[in-house]
Design a protein around this motif. Sequence first.
Motif, short mmCIF file in Angstrom:
data_model
loop_
_atom_site.label_atom_id
_atom_site.label_comp_id
_atom_site.label_asym_id
_atom_site.label_seq_id
_atom_site.Cartn_x
_atom_site.Cartn_y
_atom_site.Cartn_z
N LYS A 106 0.60 -1.30 -0.08
CA LYS A 106 -0.49 -0.18 0.14
C LYS A 106 0.63 1.32 0.19
O LYS A 106 0.15 2.66 -0.48
N ASP A 107 1.80 1.08 0.99
CA ASP A 107 3.05 2.49 0.40
C ASP A 107 3.47 2.20 -0.72
O ASP A 107 4.22 3.83 -1.10
N VAL A 108 3.68 1.49 -1.92
CA VAL A 108 3.90 2.20 -3.32
C VAL A 108 2.88 2.12 -4.33
O VAL A 108 2.95 2.33 -5.28
N ALA A 109 1.42 2.23 -3.75
CA ALA A 109 0.45 2.12 -4.40
C ALA A 109 0.18 4.19 -4.40
O ALA A 109 -0.42 4.43 -3.58
N PHE A 110 -0.67 4.24 -5.69
CA PHE A 110 -0.73 5.67 -6.71
C PHE A 110 -2.19 5.75 -6.50
O PHE A 110 -2.91 5.03 -7.69
N ILE A 111 -2.97 5.48 -6.03
CA ILE A 111 -4.48 5.70 -6.10
C ILE A 111 -5.77 6.78 -5.95
O ILE A 111 -5.33 7.92 -6.23
N LEU A 112 -6.23 6.61 -7.89
CA LEU A 112 -6.80 7.75 -7.87
C LEU A 112 -8.02 7.76 -8.60
O LEU A 112 -8.19 6.93 -7.72
N HIS A 113 -8.61 8.84 -8.22
CA HIS A 113 -10.05 8.94 -8.33
C HIS A 113 -10.75 8.15 -9.32
O HIS A 113 -10.43 8.73 -10.32
#
Length: 182
Positions: A133-140
Amino acid sequence: MPCTLYLGFEGVLHPNQVFFSTGGLPKLKAPGHKLFENNHFLEQILEAVPDTPIVIHSWWVYYVGYRAARERLPAVAQRQVIGATWPRNRVTRFKSKEPTPRSDWLIQDLARRRPQSVAIVDYDYRLVPTQLKDVAFILHGTQGLCSQEQCDALITLLREAPACSPLVPLGRKGTPASASNT
């Protein structure tokens, strides 16, 4: 070794309101938007971080096949694609029963490839294994990758992603294999 980018299409390169049907091309159900409308932002990112290997992590591969999905990307991205998380080839995809959840594809691919460092770009945080999760880039999901600020943040993540230390063999749902067997 460069950071491996696990690239979702839905909710990243276009809104996530995509209708998939067997044998047909996907259709976007988001008025005012078009499929792959954010490809130019992906190009900017890859110009800044040119040696980034890409793994496609998208339903597009399941429905239209690996080659057709890859061809939807800009040329610079196509050259950097090293595979996809969907574990079967085009011939077998519709012979299987229900496909496993997309999160399972990611877990299996990470265990198979064992990249030294990863960045995951997607629209759904639930699809990311807990230890990544610390290397996840979550977008709208309805906007995706749509601003220069997001591009800059993803470039920083790709340049500074920590090494997987070491990548713990993953069990179901992103838990360490030893924990999932108890």
